[in-house]
Scaffold this active site. Structure first.
Site: not given
Ligand SMILES: *Cc1c(COP(=O)(O)O)cnc(C)c1O
Length: 879
Positions: A422, A614-615, A620, A725, A729
């Site tokens: 990953h 995101k984190r 990032k 991901t 979304k």
């Molecule tokens: C989808 C999701 C992530 C991943 O987000 P990225 O933009 O791919 O880093 C992180 N936290 C939550 C709660 C999510 O639903």
């Protein structure tokens, strides 16, 4: 923790297609003992009459049992209300006058669970009978379960009506559920999407994880803008979705001594012994009766408490062993893409792996097959390196307990495991100090030393010392380290990355030597997300509109997401565009309402909603975003009031948690909060620019934010985000993508068309060799950026000294190359502003984006795992 998929194989026809290993018949191991009524995980294999083949009823009076066994789930309004009232009255012992939302939620959840359990028992008995191959998943961010269960069972409307008759509203009850935050960032959420898709695609997959008492911490923001962490006692009000199984347990040992005996075997004794107790969570598939199992382990002391100490009057010592055992599953380590390197973390990893493997082995032995056929009935997917100890653990079980000869055992192991990588980030690659592993798991260290890796490489590349050192399981520094990724690759039959670019990078950078050594072992499976949660559940308005134009059958397109292509027929239709925009506006209003309620800030819903959630991590690059925001703010300030009227209004939203020990990431949060404070208080930019950091990002908050986005940012340094991901979304909800040429964003652009995404920045090829010291000064790299950094230094957003380390990083090494991409980022933002002004064209981009997201369904991804890696087929439970 990561994915392990334990698959049991769909029977003889498929199994025959596997390459059949040649085994020395002398080393087949002990024949398994048959038991009378063999219990599997949840069902049992019924005995059969030898002549007729009919099942023999196990006990008592068959007619009485059958009449009592619940076979019809409550589906009409009256039986639903009855079930809810029954649980309210008996299970949680409440009356109408003292039943609050939280209690009503419990009662409803239990009524829904009754349905799930019937399907789940039937599914597991069916699997036991047909003996399909099985697969494991962990570190889950499942979010809330009630809405998902109602949707998948197709009972949302009926429950909503019944709940209404009892004086509650479904929405309020849904809101009173706490997220199960048993994972960190995208990795845990991915596992949850894959579980949903496995059940929906009727694949025999099991999830395994730890039942942490405290999940991911709750994030609070202090008055000075810094992140504070509070524990997340998610189990405090009980968890109606789990079934406690004190009868399903596995003993797990730590420390002690390993004494070699003969033929590679050893005995491992003494040390600390704990028991893993199972808690099962049913995972319903979408519009199918198939219901898979997620098994979460709790740690308990092996012998209650130490009676000797108790009798000697040392009460504290007597309960101490109990505390030590329970500490193992007390709390989730909150790091994402960063190796924590703590002993307790290694203990958690081993506890989880040993419990799951012990359980898998017991279920396999119930089938009565020879041990050499293990890989034909079980696949185990290692989701990242976190469960890699499963490799030496399976060797230990086979060699020491089952008395299988070493090389035969190794053949079984390398046909069982597959590994998903990953990340290629060096700081995220797990390495454990050898002295630590040796002390905690002495037998596993012996096994790892016995793996003939060295000899195999030496044979193929005689005398190539450097290569030998790079491919070794041991990093020969001081102290020595165990390299988990190397162990995972060597012990697996397939290794995959999670997006095209990432899989390429895996094979050309961190695992290059292995890709050369094992041609054919490496492949790509691009990540996916479940459209049930990430469209239908979080965006009911859009889901209804799509259903309306695609012919009225929601379950068709939700199970075959490529059908969304049908939307292109209406992309230019003004009537349809109007409805499309009305849904977006409604979602923005829903979010604006939440923002006002939680922060008091009123946002302009006519403004462009620009979201990065995101984190929080340097790779990032939330820093790139906030520095761009400052630039935008300064630009607007320079304009005359007349000119300001032409500015495209924006609301820029951030959310995300930083690991508690990650200083740089926490400083980014502080900067964002303080920039937001200055901007939002400035009358010059009122209604034109609003900036917010929303605390405590979670799956539930994501479900609120994502449908409201006009544009979202995925701006990692090229080559650092394996897939992402979040990008999927947002695009699935009609938000456009502003991103770097990285991870799965590249494939999203390929699918939806370059003209519908906004991409910028250097390519990985440009950057690969630049992760070195920057000699050129910041002024020459980007004058605009230098000016923005100076504003921060000079105290425009509070004491500049606070941000010194952040600023110096960018002015100096700039490891994540903010200064390389800053100008091209600003340019991309200008193009976004321009594009937003042509609303018809923007709406068409939004429609086309959704229309071409079919590839990113986790149904597609899980089918690829099933076909290309596990060799399993759907096993449908009949009505
Ligand atoms: C989808 C999701 C992530 C991943 O987000 P990225 O933009 O791919 O880093 C992180 N936290 C939550 C709660 C999510 O639903």
């Amino acid at each position: 923790m990561p994915i392990t998929v334990a698959a049991t194989n769909g029977g003889a026809a498929k199994a025959a297609a596997l390459p059949v290993p040649v085994f020395d018949p002398q080393h087949l191991g002990k024949p398994p003992k048959r038991r009378a009524h063999k219990r599997s995980a949840t069902g049992y294999i019924p005995e059969r009459d030898e002549k007729t083949g009919d099942e023999i009823w196990p006990r008592g009076d068959e007619a009485t049992w059958k009449k009592g066994l619940l076979t019809e789930p409550p589906e009409d309004e009256t039986s639903i209300s009855n079930a809810i009232v029954h649980h309210a009255q008996t299970t949680i012992a409440r009356q109408p006058y003292n039943l609050d939302d939280a209690g009503a939620y419990q009662a409803v959840a239990l009524a829904v669970r009754d349905d799930l359990i019937i399907n789940w028992n039937d599914t597991q008995s069916h699997f036991t009978r047909t003996a399909p191959k099985v697969v494991h998943v962990t570190r889950l961010r499942t979010g809330r379960a009630l809405d998902n269960a109602l949707l998948n069972l197709g009972l949302r409307n009926k429950f909503s009506d019944s709940i209404g008759k009892l004086g509650f509203t479904l929405e309020d009850l849904l809101d009173s559920e706490r997220d199960a935050g048993l994972g960190n960032g995208g990795l845990g959420r991915l596992a949850a999407c894959y579980l949903d898709s496995s059940a929906s695609m009727e694949l025999p997959v099991w999830g395994y994880g730890l039942r942490y008492k405290y999940g991911i911490f709750q994030q609070l923001i202090a008055p000075d803008g810094s992140q504070l962490e509070a524990p997340d006692p998610w189990l405090n009000n009980g968890n109606p979705w789990e079934i406690h199984r004190p009868d399903v347990k596995v003993d797990v040992r730590f420390y002690g001594h390993a004494q070699r005996i003969n033929r590679g075997r050893a005995v491992w004794t003494a040390g600390q012994e704990v028991v893993a107790i199972a808690n099962d969570v049913p995972v319903p598939g979408y519009r199918t009766r198939n219901t898979n199992n997620l098994r979460l382990w709790d740690a308990r002391p092996k012998s209650g408490f130490d009676l000797l100490s108790f009798n000697a009057g040392d009460y504290h010592r007597a309960v101490d062993s109990s505390n030590q055992a329970e500490a193992i599953t007390r709390v989730l380590y909150p790091n994402d893409n960063h190796d924590a390197g703590k002993e307790l973390r290694l203990k958690q990893q081993y506890f989880w792996t040993a419990a799951s493997l012990g359980d898998i082995m017991r279920r396999f032995k119930d089938l009565g097959k020879p041990i050499t056929e293990f890989p034909q009935y079980v696949s185990i997917q290692l989701n990242d390196t976190h469960p890699t100890l499963a490799i030496p653990e399976l060797m230990r079980i086979l060699v020491d307990e089952e008395e299988v000869e070493w090389s035969t055992a190794w053949q079984i192991v390398i046909r069982t495991f597959a590994y998903t990588n990953h990340t290629v980030l060096p700081e995220a690659l797990e390495k454990w100090p050898i002295p630590l592993v040796e002390n905690l798991l002495p037998r596993h260290m012996q096994i790892i030393y016995d793996i003939p890796q060295h000899q195999a490489v030496e044979r193929k590349y005689p005398g190539d010392r450097d290569r030998l050192a790079r491919m070794s399981l041991i990093d020969e520094t001081w102290p020595k380290f165990l390299r988990m990724a190397n162990l995972a690759v060597i012990g697996s039959f397939k290794v995959n990355g999670v997006a095209e670019l990432h899989s390429q990078l895996v094979q050309t950078t961190i695992l290059k030597d292995f890709a050369e050594f094992y041609p054919g072992k490496f492949r790509n499976i691009t990540n996916g997300i479940t459209p049930r949660r990430w469209l239908d559940q979080c965006n009911p308005g859009l889901s209804a509109l799509i259903t309306e134009v695609l012919g009225g059958k929601k379950d068709e397109w939700l199970k075959d997401l490529n059908l969304l292509k049908g939307l292109t027929k209406y992309q230019d239709d003004p009537g349809f565009q109007k409805k499309w925009n009305a849904v977006k506006l409604q979602n923005k209003e829903r979010l604006a309402h939440y923002i006002e309620k939680t922060t008091g800030v009123i946002v302009n819903t006519d403004s462009m909603f620009d979201i990065q959630v995101k984190r929080i991590h340097e790779y990032k690059r939330q820093n790139l975003n906030i520095l761009g925001v400052i630039h935008r703010y300064l630009e607007i300030k320079r304009k005359t009031p007349e000119e300001r009227k032409k500015v495209v209004p924006r609301t820029i939203l951030f959310a995300g948690k930083a690991a508690p020990g990650y200083y740089a990431a926490k400083l980014t949060i502080r900067l964002i909060v303080n920039v937001a404070r200055v901007v939002n208080a400035d009358p010059d930019v009122k209604g034109i620019l609003t900036v917010l950091f929303l605390p405590d990002y979670s799956v539930s908050l994501a479900e609120l934010l994502i449908p409201a986005s006009d544009i979202s940012q995925h701006i990692s340094t090229a080559g650092t985000e394996a897939s992402g991901t979040g990008n999927m979304k947002f695009c699935l909800n009609g938000g456009l993508l502003l991103g770097t040429v990285d991870g799965a964003s590249i494939e999203i652009a390929e699918e939806v068309g370059e003209e519908n995404v906004f991409m910028f920045g250097h390519l990985v090829e440009d950057l690969r060799y630049q992760h070195q010291y920057h000699h050129v000064n910041i002024q020459q790299r980007s004058q605009t950026l230098a000016a923005v950094l100076d504003e921060i230094s000079n105290g425009r957003f509070g004491d500049g000294h606070v941000y010194e380390s952040l600023l110096n990083t960018i002015r100096g090494n700039d490891y994540y190359l903010i200064s390389e991409d800053f100008d091209s980022y600003l340019k991309a933002q200008e193009i976004v502003d321009e594009a937003y002004q042509d609303r018809a064209s923007w709406t068409k981009k939004s429609i086309r984006t959704v229309a071409f997201m079919g590839k990113f369904s986790s149904d597609r991804a899980i089918i690829q795992y099933a076909e290309e890696i596990w060799n399993i087929e759907p096993t449908k439970l009949k009505a």
